[in-house]
Design a protein around this motif. Sequence first.
Motif, PDB file in Angstrom:
ATOM      1  N   PHE A  59      71.242  20.401  88.824  1.00 46.68           N
ATOM      2  CA  PHE A  59      70.913  20.583  90.236  1.00 46.68           C
ATOM      3  C   PHE A  59      70.696  22.058  90.568  1.00 46.68           C
ATOM      4  CE2 PHE A  59      72.257  21.443  94.598  1.00 46.68           C
ATOM      5  CZ  PHE A  59      71.353  20.650  95.287  1.00 46.68           C
ATOM      6  N   VAL A  60      71.608  22.893  90.123  1.00 48.92           N
ATOM      7  CA  VAL A  60      71.492  24.327  90.407  1.00 48.92           C
ATOM      8  C   VAL A  60      70.235  24.892  89.752  1.00 48.92           C
ATOM      9  CG1 VAL A  60      72.564  26.583  89.990  1.00 48.92           C
ATOM     10  CG2 VAL A  60      73.952  24.678  90.806  1.00 48.92           C
ATOM     11  N   PHE A  61      69.961  24.510  88.517  1.00 53.55           N
ATOM     12  CA  PHE A  61      68.781  25.012  87.817  1.00 53.55           C
ATOM     13  C   PHE A  61      67.503  24.628  88.562  1.00 53.55           C
ATOM     14  CE2 PHE A  61      65.355  24.663  84.708  1.00 53.55           C
ATOM     15  CZ  PHE A  61      65.390  25.932  84.158  1.00 53.55           C
ATOM     16  N   ILE A  62      67.370  23.355  88.903  1.00 54.32           N
ATOM     17  CA  ILE A  62      66.155  22.896  89.582  1.00 54.32           C
ATOM     18  C   ILE A  62      66.048  23.506  90.979  1.00 54.32           C
ATOM     19  CG2 ILE A  62      64.986  20.845  90.518  1.00 54.32           C
ATOM     20  CD1 ILE A  62      64.740  21.287  87.452  1.00 54.32           C
ATOM     21  N   THR A  63      67.165  23.721  91.638  1.00 55.73           N
ATOM     22  CA  THR A  63      67.140  24.380  92.942  1.00 55.73           C
ATOM     23  C   THR A  63      66.574  25.794  92.808  1.00 55.73           C
ATOM     24  OG1 THR A  63      69.018  23.069  93.691  1.00 55.73           O
ATOM     25  CG2 THR A  63      68.568  25.092  94.903  1.00 55.73           C
ATOM     26  N   TRP A  64      66.971  26.510  91.754  1.00 62.18           N
ATOM     27  CA  TRP A  64      66.434  27.855  91.543  1.00 62.18           C
ATOM     28  C   TRP A  64      64.955  27.829  91.174  1.00 62.18           C
ATOM     29  CZ3 TRP A  64      67.727  32.585  92.892  1.00 62.18           C
ATOM     30  CH2 TRP A  64      69.019  32.771  93.377  1.00 62.18           C
ATOM     31  N   VAL A  65      64.499  26.781  90.502  1.00 58.65           N
ATOM     32  CA  VAL A  65      63.054  26.625  90.248  1.00 58.65           C
ATOM     33  C   VAL A  65      62.335  26.507  91.592  1.00 58.65           C
ATOM     34  CG1 VAL A  65      61.277  25.111  89.286  1.00 58.65           C
ATOM     35  CG2 VAL A  65      63.324  25.607  87.943  1.00 58.65           C
ATOM     36  N   ALA A  66      62.889  25.711  92.503  1.00 59.79           N
ATOM     37  CA  ALA A  66      62.289  25.557  93.834  1.00 59.79           C
ATOM     38  C   ALA A  66      62.295  26.882  94.596  1.00 59.79           C
ATOM     39  CB  ALA A  66      63.033  24.477  94.624  1.00 59.79           C
ATOM     40  N   GLY A 103      63.175  34.420  87.779  1.00 53.38           N
ATOM     41  CA  GLY A 103      62.589  34.190  86.456  1.00 53.38           C
ATOM     42  C   GLY A 103      63.566  34.523  85.346  1.00 53.38           C
ATOM     43  N   PHE A 104      64.252  35.665  85.481  1.00 56.12           N
ATOM     44  CA  PHE A 104      65.252  36.051  84.487  1.00 56.12           C
ATOM     45  C   PHE A 104      66.370  35.022  84.422  1.00 56.12           C
ATOM     46  CE2 PHE A 104      69.384  38.006  83.621  1.00 56.12           C
ATOM     47  CZ  PHE A 104      69.181  38.410  82.309  1.00 56.12           C
ATOM     48  N   TYR A 105      66.862  34.598  85.582  1.00 57.48           N
ATOM     49  CA  TYR A 105      67.942  33.608  85.636  1.00 57.48           C
ATOM     50  C   TYR A 105      67.522  32.306  84.956  1.00 57.48           C
ATOM     51  CZ  TYR A 105      70.981  29.979  87.420  1.00 57.48           C
ATOM     52  OH  TYR A 105      71.814  28.900  87.510  1.00 57.48           O
ATOM     53  N   LEU A 106      66.307  31.831  85.247  1.00 61.59           N
ATOM     54  CA  LEU A 106      65.848  30.570  84.677  1.00 61.59           C
ATOM     55  C   LEU A 106      65.680  30.673  83.161  1.00 61.59           C
ATOM     56  CD1 LEU A 106      63.338  29.512  87.454  1.00 61.59           C
ATOM     57  CD2 LEU A 106      65.644  28.623  87.056  1.00 61.59           C
ATOM     58  N   ILE A 107      65.086  31.758  82.694  1.00 66.50           N
ATOM     59  CA  ILE A 107      64.917  31.951  81.246  1.00 66.50           C
ATOM     60  C   ILE A 107      66.276  32.085  80.560  1.00 66.50           C
ATOM     61  CG2 ILE A 107      64.051  33.562  79.487  1.00 66.50           C
ATOM     62  CD1 ILE A 107      61.666  34.052  81.460  1.00 66.50           C
ATOM     63  N   ALA A 108      67.180  32.858  81.158  1.00 64.66           N
ATOM     64  CA  ALA A 108      68.519  33.019  80.574  1.00 64.66           C
ATOM     65  C   ALA A 108      69.276  31.695  80.534  1.00 64.66           C
ATOM     66  CB  ALA A 108      69.313  34.062  81.370  1.00 64.66           C
ATOM     67  N   THR A 109      69.104  30.883  81.574  1.00 63.20           N
ATOM     68  CA  THR A 109      69.770  29.581  81.604  1.00 63.20           C
ATOM     69  C   THR A 109      69.237  28.670  80.506  1.00 63.20           C
ATOM     70  OG1 THR A 109      70.170  29.769  83.970  1.00 63.20           O
ATOM     71  CG2 THR A 109      70.276  27.556  83.035  1.00 63.20           C
ATOM     72  N   ILE A 110      67.920  28.624  80.344  1.00 63.81           N
ATOM     73  CA  ILE A 110      67.331  27.801  79.277  1.00 63.81           C
ATOM     74  C   ILE A 110      67.821  28.293  77.925  1.00 63.81           C
ATOM     75  CG2 ILE A 110      65.172  27.184  78.107  1.00 63.81           C
ATOM     76  CD1 ILE A 110      63.847  27.221  80.922  1.00 63.81           C
ATOM     77  N   TRP A 111      67.796  29.602  77.726  1.00 60.74           N
ATOM     78  CA  TRP A 111      68.261  30.189  76.456  1.00 60.74           C
ATOM     79  C   TRP A 111      69.720  29.812  76.186  1.00 60.74           C
ATOM     80  CZ3 TRP A 111      65.806  33.015  72.698  1.00 60.74           C
ATOM     81  CH2 TRP A 111      66.618  33.638  71.753  1.00 60.74           C
ATOM     82  N   ASN A 112      70.559  29.982  77.199  1.00 59.99           N
ATOM     83  CA  ASN A 112      71.978  29.664  77.067  1.00 59.99           C
ATOM     84  C   ASN A 112      72.189  28.176  76.778  1.00 59.99           C
ATOM     85  OD1 ASN A 112      74.801  30.237  77.178  1.00 59.99           O
ATOM     86  ND2 ASN A 112      74.828  29.382  79.252  1.00 59.99           N
ATOM     87  N   ASP A 113      71.453  27.310  77.489  1.00 56.99           N
ATOM     88  CA  ASP A 113      71.592  25.871  77.272  1.00 56.99           C
ATOM     89  C   ASP A 113      71.168  25.467  75.859  1.00 56.99           C
ATOM     90  OD1 ASP A 113      72.576  25.448  79.791  1.00 56.99           O
ATOM     91  OD2 ASP A 113      70.785  24.442  80.568  1.00 56.99           O
ATOM     92  N   ILE A 114      70.076  26.036  75.380  1.00 52.70           N
ATOM     93  CA  ILE A 114      69.621  25.721  74.019  1.00 52.70           C
ATOM     94  C   ILE A 114      70.652  26.201  73.000  1.00 52.70           C
ATOM     95  CG2 ILE A 114      67.882  26.268  72.262  1.00 52.70           C
ATOM     96  CD1 ILE A 114      65.804  26.250  74.566  1.00 52.70           C
ATOM     97  N   THR A 115      71.168  27.414  73.198  1.00 56.98           N
ATOM     98  CA  THR A 115      72.188  27.952  72.283  1.00 56.98           C
ATOM     99  C   THR A 115      73.434  27.074  72.278  1.00 56.98           C
ATOM    100  OG1 THR A 115      71.369  30.194  72.682  1.00 56.98           O
ATOM    101  CG2 THR A 115      73.578  29.992  71.750  1.00 56.98           C
ATOM    102  N   ARG A 116      73.903  26.678  73.455  1.00 58.95           N
ATOM    103  CA  ARG A 116      75.096  25.821  73.539  1.00 58.95           C
ATOM    104  C   ARG A 116      74.836  24.459  72.908  1.00 58.95           C
ATOM    105  NH1 ARG A 116      78.168  25.834  78.977  1.00 58.95           N
ATOM    106  NH2 ARG A 116      79.588  24.858  77.529  1.00 58.95           N
ATOM    107  N   TYR A 117      73.634  23.938  73.065  1.00 61.87           N
ATOM    108  CA  TYR A 117      73.287  22.654  72.453  1.00 61.87           C
ATOM    109  C   TYR A 117      73.274  22.773  70.924  1.00 61.87           C
ATOM    110  CZ  TYR A 117      70.507  18.655  70.972  1.00 61.87           C
ATOM    111  OH  TYR A 117      70.055  17.533  70.315  1.00 61.87           O
TER     112      TYR A 117
END
Length: 166
Positions: free
Chosen positions: A73-80, A119-133
Amino acid sequence: AAMIVICTFGAINGNIMATARVTHAMGHDKVFLPWAGKEQKKFHTPGNALILHAAWIVLFIITGTFDMLADMFVFITWVAYLFAAIGIIILRKKMPSLPRPYKVWGYPVIPLLFILFSGFYLIATIWNDITRYLNGQQPVINSLLGLLITALGIPIYFLFSRKAKS
């Protein structure tokens, strides 16, 4: 924990009412399920849209954890938020003569800084999520799952908008 619950209920209340009204308007305009555009007779509320959202929310609750849902939810809200800031710049460039009842302080620097941060937040979140996965710390890539679920709305929108034109 109690403060988190209180804040979550406050956020949910605002989001449910706003999104149900958007779904109601889309159903009313026949660019989504016409059933969702019907108004509840007694209270004049978007009853069917609220039922639809409740079913969707229950599906999410059954299939995910609170952390996973909150992350998406937070991620998609920041995309919006990012798209809204980009939209401000585009519209002000395309339509410079429109009246501006609200001026953005420091325009265009502040919106550009916001876009860069988002943009930085969204890229960092994707990076962090992929790393954690990849490290086995979470079962799915929350940000990409949120993007996928959101992107599923695109073909649905085009399906209904094509039906509305005919």
